[in-house]
Design a protein around this motif. Structure first.
Motif, PDB file in Angstrom:
ATOM      1  N   ASP A 181      -2.467   9.642  11.980  1.00 44.98           N
ATOM      2  CA  ASP A 181      -1.476  10.024  10.957  1.00 44.98           C
ATOM      3  C   ASP A 181      -1.782   9.334   9.623  1.00 44.98           C
ATOM      4  OD1 ASP A 181      -0.129  11.713  12.642  1.00 44.98           O
ATOM      5  OD2 ASP A 181       1.398  10.245  13.227  1.00 44.98           O
ATOM      6  N   MET A 182      -2.182   8.056   9.705  1.00 44.62           N
ATOM      7  CA  MET A 182      -2.513   7.320   8.481  1.00 44.62           C
ATOM      8  C   MET A 182      -3.738   7.941   7.794  1.00 44.62           C
ATOM      9  SD  MET A 182      -1.716   3.424   9.791  1.00 44.62           S
ATOM     10  CE  MET A 182      -2.077   2.521   8.295  1.00 44.62           C
ATOM     11  N   ALA A 183      -4.708   8.382   8.597  1.00 39.69           N
ATOM     12  CA  ALA A 183      -5.889   9.039   8.027  1.00 39.69           C
ATOM     13  C   ALA A 183      -5.483  10.325   7.312  1.00 39.69           C
ATOM     14  CB  ALA A 183      -6.906   9.329   9.131  1.00 39.69           C
ATOM     15  N   ALA A 184      -4.544  11.089   7.929  1.00 44.35           N
ATOM     16  CA  ALA A 184      -4.066  12.342   7.309  1.00 44.35           C
ATOM     17  C   ALA A 184      -3.299  12.040   6.017  1.00 44.35           C
ATOM     18  CB  ALA A 184      -3.177  13.102   8.295  1.00 44.35           C
ATOM     19  N   LEU A 185      -2.457  11.004   6.038  1.00 41.49           N
ATOM     20  CA  LEU A 185      -1.695  10.617   4.846  1.00 41.49           C
ATOM     21  C   LEU A 185      -2.636  10.178   3.720  1.00 41.49           C
ATOM     22  CD1 LEU A 185       1.188   8.558   6.542  1.00 41.49           C
ATOM     23  CD2 LEU A 185       1.457  10.767   5.394  1.00 41.49           C
ATOM     24  N   GLU A 186      -3.726   9.499   4.123  1.00 40.86           N
ATOM     25  CA  GLU A 186      -4.701   9.054   3.122  1.00 40.86           C
ATOM     26  C   GLU A 186      -5.421  10.257   2.510  1.00 40.86           C
ATOM     27  OE1 GLU A 186      -7.833   5.356   2.641  1.00 40.86           O
ATOM     28  OE2 GLU A 186      -7.184   5.950   4.651  1.00 40.86           O
ATOM     29  N   GLY A 220      -5.228  -2.600   6.242  1.00 45.49           N
ATOM     30  CA  GLY A 220      -3.929  -1.940   6.112  1.00 45.49           C
ATOM     31  C   GLY A 220      -3.903  -0.949   4.961  1.00 45.49           C
ATOM     32  N   ARG A 221      -2.777  -0.252   4.829  1.00 42.95           N
ATOM     33  CA  ARG A 221      -2.614   0.750   3.769  1.00 42.95           C
ATOM     34  C   ARG A 221      -1.385   0.413   2.919  1.00 42.95           C
ATOM     35  NH1 ARG A 221      -6.348   1.689   6.720  1.00 42.95           N
ATOM     36  NH2 ARG A 221      -7.353   3.686   7.180  1.00 42.95           N
ATOM     37  N   VAL A 222      -1.404   0.901   1.691  1.00 41.50           N
ATOM     38  CA  VAL A 222      -0.243   0.777   0.809  1.00 41.50           C
ATOM     39  C   VAL A 222       0.083   2.163   0.251  1.00 41.50           C
ATOM     40  CG1 VAL A 222      -0.836  -1.597   0.193  1.00 41.50           C
ATOM     41  CG2 VAL A 222      -1.582   0.276  -1.282  1.00 41.50           C
ATOM     42  N   PRO A 223       1.354   2.412  -0.109  1.00 45.75           N
ATOM     43  CA  PRO A 223       1.713   3.733  -0.652  1.00 45.75           C
ATOM     44  C   PRO A 223       1.124   3.926  -2.051  1.00 45.75           C
ATOM     45  CG  PRO A 223       3.658   2.471   0.057  1.00 45.75           C
ATOM     46  CD  PRO A 223       2.510   1.520   0.009  1.00 45.75           C
ATOM     47  N   THR A 224       0.802   5.166  -2.392  1.00 43.86           N
ATOM     48  CA  THR A 224       0.418   5.526  -3.761  1.00 43.86           C
ATOM     49  C   THR A 224       1.678   6.003  -4.497  1.00 43.86           C
ATOM     50  OG1 THR A 224       0.038   7.819  -3.142  1.00 43.86           O
ATOM     51  CG2 THR A 224      -1.849   6.318  -2.990  1.00 43.86           C
ATOM     52  N   ASP A 225       1.541   6.246  -5.801  1.00 44.39           N
ATOM     53  CA  ASP A 225       2.661   6.820  -6.559  1.00 44.39           C
ATOM     54  C   ASP A 225       3.125   8.123  -5.902  1.00 44.39           C
ATOM     55  OD1 ASP A 225       2.313   4.756  -8.312  1.00 44.39           O
ATOM     56  OD2 ASP A 225       1.625   5.971  -9.995  1.00 44.39           O
ATOM     57  N   ILE A 281      -1.185   7.528   0.776  1.00 40.92           N
ATOM     58  CA  ILE A 281      -1.414   6.097   0.960  1.00 40.92           C
ATOM     59  C   ILE A 281      -2.875   5.821   0.613  1.00 40.92           C
ATOM     60  CG2 ILE A 281       0.370   5.760   2.738  1.00 40.92           C
ATOM     61  CD1 ILE A 281      -1.842   5.869   4.868  1.00 40.92           C
ATOM     62  N   VAL A 282      -3.170   4.537   0.410  1.00 43.85           N
ATOM     63  CA  VAL A 282      -4.536   4.170   0.058  1.00 43.85           C
ATOM     64  C   VAL A 282      -4.852   2.831   0.710  1.00 43.85           C
ATOM     65  CG1 VAL A 282      -3.922   2.922  -2.055  1.00 43.85           C
ATOM     66  CG2 VAL A 282      -6.124   4.078  -1.911  1.00 43.85           C
ATOM     67  N   GLN A 283      -6.136   2.602   0.956  1.00 43.23           N
ATOM     68  CA  GLN A 283      -6.571   1.352   1.568  1.00 43.23           C
ATOM     69  C   GLN A 283      -7.118   0.429   0.480  1.00 43.23           C
ATOM     70  OE1 GLN A 283      -9.795   1.764   4.373  1.00 43.23           O
ATOM     71  NE2 GLN A 283      -9.306  -0.181   5.360  1.00 43.23           N
TER      72      GLN A 283
END
Length: 341
Positions: free
Chosen positions: A48-53, A66-71, A58-60
């Protein structure tokens, strides 16, 4: 199935937003599985994180797993907030008690800024009521000397403007009373733009012996009624930005300079036209380049018509539900207080 996958991915995004806002640390899949009861495996969360990226949500960061949210991720999160988290009854009582103690418009706005900065731990900003949205409540005419008057214009927003007029001729008490009645008859209850037009016509209908005085007073009043180009702002809690300097890599000074430029802040508040709707601008959505590392949560305040804007400026990593609730609640109370004055 696709809907479920989308919902699950949004739940993962929501978890990343919540944990990153709280900890300021990039969020890994194990942390999500441990802290949030999503009912799926680490492998599923990683997918799911890969799909969100891939979607740019989100971005690494370069050094972290870990990941953080983008704008864009924060925007989706804010858009999907089903309901604003309301303030607790204790918080609401505290807000009301604090604002009810205000003695005048200046005090209401100063208290609002202090309160918003405390509730959100961000920078709070409130715009003084804009004159174009106000109506005239009363004009007091006070004779300082027989040839000098003080005009005190009071609007429905509680704004008070004073002007002293040298007449060049002497007035009796009867003349002053006639002048007061004539001008109030033209002004009271009118929006300021309409009041300005009505005052401009007063010399045409004034009795001959008062025409010169009415012309002088009218010209001074028109200046007062026309919108002031330099709208005043009240700012508070600027030190809150420095508490999270890491949220503004290389740009904190730019943000502080932008906050000092009233024009930039007024533009941010200009979007807030509706007393019931909170506007959220995230990062790159802000027009001003200096403000691209910030989010701005704003709303118009006023009971029936919008008198001005108020809001909060902070890093994109902010508690959006709590901030939106605080801005909404304080604006509502300020509108009620000003309507009751």
């Amino acid at each position: 199935m696709r809907v479920n996958a989308e919902e699950r991915r949004f739940a993962v995004l929501r978890a990343i937003v919540a944990d990153f806002v709280r900890t300021q640390e990039p969020v890994g899949s194990k942390m999500i599985v441990d802290r949030h009861n999503l009912g799926v495996s680490s492998a599923t969360v990683r997918n799911d994180m890969a799909a969100l990226e891939d979607e740019g949500l989100i971005v690494q960061p370069h050094t972290s797993a870990g990941r953080v949210p983008t704008d864009k991720g924060y925007r989706l999160f804010v858009d999907k907030l089903a309901q604003v988290k309301p303030l607790s009854p204790a918080e609401r009582r505290a807000v009301q008690a604090f604002l009810d103690g205000a003695i005048d418009l200046d005090d209401v706005l100063r208290r609002s800024v202090r309160l918003l900065a405390q509730l959100t731990r961000q920078v709070a900003v409130v715009q003084y009521p804009t004159l174009t949205r106000s109506t005239v409540r009363h004009l007091e005419v006070v004779a300082l000397t027989p040839a000098r008057l003080m005009l005190v214009l009071i609007t429905d927003s509680g704004r008070v403007d004073q002007r002293v007029v040298d007449l060049g001729e002497v007035l009796t008490d009867t003349d002053v009373a006639a002048l007061r009645n004539m001008i109030n008859g033209a002004l009271v209850g009118r929006p300021l733009a309409a009041a300005s037009a009505a005052v401009a016509e007063l010399p045409l209908t004034a009795p001959g012996e008062l025409r010169g005085v009415v012309t002088t007073v009218s010209s001074v009043l028109i200046e007062t009624l026309v919108e002031h180009p330099e709208e005043r702002l009240v700012l508070g809690g600027t030190a809150n930005l420095t508490r999270n300097a890491a949220d503004f890599p290389g740009s904190l000074r730019q943000v502080l300079e932008a906050l000092e430029e009233q024009v930039v802040v007024l533009k941010l508040l200009a979007a807030a036209q509706d007393p019931g709707t909170v506007t959220v601008r995230i990062g790159e959505e802000n027009e001003s380049e200096q403000m691209r590392a910030t989010s701005v949560v704003s709303i118009g305040y006023g009971a029936n018509t919008v008198l001005g804007g108020m809001g909060v400026v902070g890093p994109t990593r902010m508690d959006y539900p709590g901030t939106i609730a605080a801005v909404h609640a304080v604006a509502r109370y300020v509108g009620e207080i000003l309507a009751g004055r």
